[in-house]
Enzyme design. Structure first.
Site, PDB file in Angstrom:
ATOM      1  N   ASP A   1      50.914   0.488 -49.739  1.00 11.49           N
ATOM      2  CA  ASP A   1      51.830   0.998 -49.055  1.00 11.49           C
ATOM      3  C   ASP A   1      51.931   2.662 -49.303  1.00 11.49           C
ATOM      4  OD1 ASP A   1      54.408   2.343 -48.526  1.00 11.49           O
ATOM      5  OD2 ASP A   1      55.634   0.693 -49.702  1.00 11.49           O
TER       6      ASP A   1
ATOM      7  N   ALA B   1      53.412   5.333 -47.673  1.00 15.91           N
ATOM      8  CA  ALA B   1      54.333   6.027 -47.500  1.00 15.91           C
ATOM      9  C   ALA B   1      54.168   7.691 -47.916  1.00 15.91           C
ATOM     10  CB  ALA B   1      55.714   5.723 -48.013  1.00 15.91           C
TER      11      ALA B   1
ATOM     12  N   TYR C   1      55.231   2.917 -20.535  1.00 14.87           N
ATOM     13  CA  TYR C   1      55.528   1.794 -21.218  1.00 14.87           C
ATOM     14  C   TYR C   1      54.134   1.449 -22.161  1.00 14.87           C
ATOM     15  CZ  TYR C   1      57.408  -2.522 -22.709  1.00 14.87           C
ATOM     16  OH  TYR C   1      57.989  -3.779 -23.484  1.00 14.87           O
TER      17      TYR C   1
ATOM     18  N   PHE D   1      58.442  -0.951 -53.458  1.00  7.39           N
ATOM     19  CA  PHE D   1      59.697  -0.470 -53.193  1.00  7.39           C
ATOM     20  C   PHE D   1      60.710  -1.347 -52.686  1.00  7.39           C
ATOM     21  CE2 PHE D   1      62.771   2.888 -51.343  1.00  7.39           C
ATOM     22  CZ  PHE D   1      63.379   3.496 -52.566  1.00  7.39           C
ATOM     23  N   ASP D   2      62.218  -1.066 -52.509  1.00  8.63           N
ATOM     24  CA  ASP D   2      63.325  -2.212 -52.307  1.00  8.63           C
ATOM     25  C   ASP D   2      63.017  -2.653 -50.731  1.00  8.63           C
ATOM     26  OD1 ASP D   2      64.215   0.012 -51.010  1.00  8.63           O
ATOM     27  OD2 ASP D   2      66.152  -0.232 -51.414  1.00  8.63           O
TER      28      ASP D   2
ATOM     29  N   HIS E   1      72.851  -1.708 -52.344  1.00 14.28           N
ATOM     30  CA  HIS E   1      73.272  -0.172 -52.553  1.00 14.28           C
ATOM     31  C   HIS E   1      73.858   0.715 -51.280  1.00 14.28           C
ATOM     32  CE1 HIS E   1      69.038  -0.129 -51.546  1.00 14.28           C
ATOM     33  NE2 HIS E   1      69.145   1.088 -51.136  1.00 14.28           N
TER      34      HIS E   1
ATOM     35  N   LYS F   1      57.903  10.043 -44.213  1.00 19.55           N
ATOM     36  CA  LYS F   1      57.479  10.601 -45.482  1.00 19.55           C
ATOM     37  C   LYS F   1      56.484  11.825 -45.035  1.00 19.55           C
ATOM     38  CE  LYS F   1      59.852   7.077 -47.218  1.00 19.55           C
ATOM     39  NZ  LYS F   1      60.557   5.959 -46.281  1.00 19.55           N
TER      40      LYS F   1
HETATM   41  C1  P61 Z   1      63.306   6.714 -49.764  1.00 18.43           C
HETATM   42  F1  P61 Z   1      67.798   3.953 -50.410  1.00 18.43           F
HETATM   43  N1  P61 Z   1      61.917   5.187 -48.847  1.00 18.43           N
HETATM   44  O1  P61 Z   1      62.507   6.793 -50.789  1.00 18.43           O
HETATM   45  P1  P61 Z   1      61.437   3.025 -44.004  1.00 18.43           P
HETATM   46  N2  P61 Z   1      57.924   2.227 -48.821  1.00 18.43           N
HETATM   47  C2  P61 Z   1      58.048   3.246 -49.719  1.00 18.43           C
HETATM   48  C3  P61 Z   1      59.364   3.695 -49.381  1.00 18.43           C
HETATM   49  O2  P61 Z   1      59.651   4.878 -50.238  1.00 18.43           O
HETATM   50  C4  P61 Z   1      60.177   3.477 -48.250  1.00 18.43           C
HETATM   51  C5  P61 Z   1      59.680   2.500 -47.425  1.00 18.43           C
HETATM   52  C6  P61 Z   1      58.482   1.833 -47.784  1.00 18.43           C
HETATM   53  C7  P61 Z   1      63.020   5.740 -48.784  1.00 18.43           C
HETATM   54  C8  P61 Z   1      64.077   5.236 -47.549  1.00 18.43           C
HETATM   55  C9  P61 Z   1      64.961   4.467 -48.341  1.00 18.43           C
HETATM   56  O3  P61 Z   1      67.041   1.412 -50.331  1.00 18.43           O
HETATM   57  C10 P61 Z   1      66.475   2.357 -49.822  1.00 18.43           C
HETATM   58  O4  P61 Z   1      60.718   3.995 -43.273  1.00 18.43           O
HETATM   59  C11 P61 Z   1      57.202   3.434 -50.783  1.00 18.43           C
HETATM   60  O5  P61 Z   1      62.698   3.645 -44.845  1.00 18.43           O
HETATM   61  O6  P61 Z   1      61.599   1.826 -43.706  1.00 18.43           O
HETATM   62  C12 P61 Z   1      61.375   4.020 -48.027  1.00 18.43           C
HETATM   63  O7  P61 Z   1      60.226   2.887 -45.331  1.00 18.43           O
HETATM   64  C13 P61 Z   1      60.399   2.005 -46.153  1.00 18.43           C
HETATM   65  C14 P61 Z   1      66.067   4.701 -49.146  1.00 18.43           C
HETATM   66  C15 P61 Z   1      64.657   3.174 -48.043  1.00 18.43           C
HETATM   67  C16 P61 Z   1      66.746   3.704 -49.654  1.00 18.43           C
HETATM   68  C17 P61 Z   1      65.344   2.165 -48.932  1.00 18.43           C
HETATM   69  O8  P61 Z   1      64.139   7.199 -49.702  1.00 18.43           O
END
Ligand code: P61
Length: 457
Positions: free
Chosen positions: A214, A216, A71, A123-124, A449, A257
């Site tokens: 960010d 990723a 843990y 990003f969203d 979405h 990623k």
């Molecule tokens: C992707 F449809 N991306 O691109 P988490 N920052 C950035 C990202 O690209 C990102 C995150 C933070 C995804 C997955 C995804 O509406 C959507 O590990 C630059 O997914 O929490 C994630 O990281 C968040 C797809 C996220 C989506 C949100 O496909």
């Protein structure tokens, strides 16, 4: 362009199957024409996301076996800590279960209602996490990012003039921190140059604003810097990454990623007080600070993946595979964002369906047609994902680009899979003028979405 072969061979396979056309039609109706609602087993080539969908290496699978599930203070955490310190160089860090969990902790600790968080483009999930705290995300990317044909080598760059004017207008006291997304996922997986990132950091710091990256897809961004930015062509990508993070006060990262794991995230920082508050919030939301919502084995796989994601022969193949898909799609006469980004090809859905207006979601039309034609799944990055109601004016805003993103999972698909995708797209292009738009039958307020439902017009 030279497309190097995969720097690995395949040891384990996973079957995929192409279901019949009538079956696909029925699945679309059941899914409310939202490809997020389809079952993965009904998909032949899944380019919905590159997030958590990569193939782990033999070393990562071996790392899983070394996972220490204690843990507190697990060996796996120590291994991850050593890798994170080595790769990024920040003083403090916590693991989190994925990127948005790290964003949740960061925004909970730093954002107060009414404050603004600028970035090149959020990003969203980052956008939604800032809004969920009552904050306002602001995107200040260079204008070239919105011109799909523009060949600017660093279309993810921040517009420094816009950023300075914005800070002057809003006041540094209303900006708890500033960000940069590398690469810029929302507009083409486009990189940020080192010169721009350094200048952005300088500007934030001139006003005493902490700067978070960010991260990723930081490794892909660093490889683009090596390929395209003067003075970096001879530098190892690991050194480029260290330099990039040396300009920041912290970073949050979806490790799904560029750390090539199926699950994981990181939140790093240099400020001790922020770290103390982050740990308390993490304990409440994710778990004890030495595991942060992950199993010990996940921490271990992440530690190994961080190095593999920076391997230069891997990165050369990775960016070339994306470039190959993009070049073949363009040769078939289908316009995409140029230059081709790091992790995905972004098809200009508006250009494919000029007769479908943004409020009838051309990106959804293309996503549906790709499934109908070839059981291929891509994701809309357009008005469904980013259209929003301005709380001040009550006016709906639509994004400048209507895109369908074909995101390529890491080390997962081969060139013939890419060729199949191109053939399917060419068939859609031939009947493009017969394809219609969609309207919502259900849409939640945030991140709609994922669960929205549609019907054809
Ligand atoms: C992707 F449809 N991306 O691109 P988490 N920052 C950035 C990202 O690209 C990102 C995150 C933070 C995804 C997955 C995804 O509406 C959507 O590990 C630059 O997914 O929490 C994630 O990281 C968040 C797809 C996220 C989506 C949100 O496909």
């Amino acid at each position: 362009m030279y497309y190097p072969p995969e720097p690995f061979r395949i040891k384990v396979t996973e079957p995929i199957r192409l279901i019949a056309g009538e079956e696909r039609e029925a699945r679309l109706v059941e899914a409310g024409y939202n490809v997020f609602q389809l079952r993965a087993e009904d998909i032949f080539i899944d380019l919905l996301t590159d997030s958590g969908t990569g193939a782990m290496s033999q070393e990562q699978w071996a790392s899983l076996m070394r996972g220490d599930e204690s843990y507190a203070g697990a060996r796996s955490f120590q291994r991850l800590k050593a890798a994170v310190e080595d790769v990024f160089g920040f003083k403090y860090f916590v693991p989190a279960h994925q990127g948005r969990a790290a964003e949740n902790i960061l925004t909970a600790v730093l954002v107060k209602a009414g404050q603004y968080v600028p970035s090149n483009m959020h990003f969203d999930t980052t956008d939604a996490n800032i809004r969920a705290r009552g904050g306002r995300p602001v995107n200040l990317v260079i204008d070239e990012a919105f011109d799909p044909a523009n060949l600017h080598p660093f279309k993810g760059n921040m517009d420094l003039g816009k950023l300075r004017a914005f800070i002057g207008k809003i006041g540094a006291a209303n900006i708890p921190f500033g960000m940069m997304t590398v690469t810029n996922n929302a507009a083409g997986g486009q990189p940020v140059s080192m010169a721009n990132l350094k200048a952005v950091a300088g500007l934030y710091h001139e006003y005493g604003i902490p700067f978070f990256i960010d991260a990723a897809r930081y490794a892909e961004n660093c490889y683009f810097i090596k390929l395209r930015e003067k003075d970096y062509e001879c530098k190892p990508v690991r050194e480029i990454a260290r330099e990039m993070f040396s300009y920041a006060d912290g970073m949050c990262m979806s490790a799904k990623k560029d750390a090539i794991v199926n699950m994981g995230g990181l939140l790093c920082m240099n400020d001790e007080e922020i770290f103390e508050n982050v740990k308390n919030e993490l304990i409440l939301r994710e778990g004890f600070p030495t595991y942060g919502g992950l199993a010990g084995r996940d921490l271990d796989a992440m530690a190994t993946g961080l190095y593999e994601g920076l391997d230069e022969s891997y990165l050369a193949y990775r960016l070339a595979q994306t470039a190959y898909l993009g070049a073949c799609i363009n040769e078939a006469g289908i316009p995409t964002i140029q230059p081709i980004g790091g992790h995905a090809v972004y098809i200009d859905a508006h250009a494919v369906f000029p007769h479908i207006p943004n409020y009838e979601f051309p990106g959804v039309s293309l996503a549906v047609e790709m499934y109908r034609e070839g059981a291929i799944r891509g994701s809309e990055i357009g008005s469904v994902m980013f259209g929003c109601l301005d709380p001040d004016t009550g006016i709906w805003h639509y994004p400048k680009l209507e895109l369908l993103r074909l995101a390529i999972p890491r080390r997962t698909y081969t060139q013939s899979h890419m060729d199949y995708v191109v053939d399917s797209l060419a068939k859609i292009k031939d009947r493009a003028d017969t394809i219609r738009g969609y309207k919502f039958t259900y849409a939640p307020e945030l991140l709609r979405h994922f669960t929205a439902r549609f019907e054809p017009l």
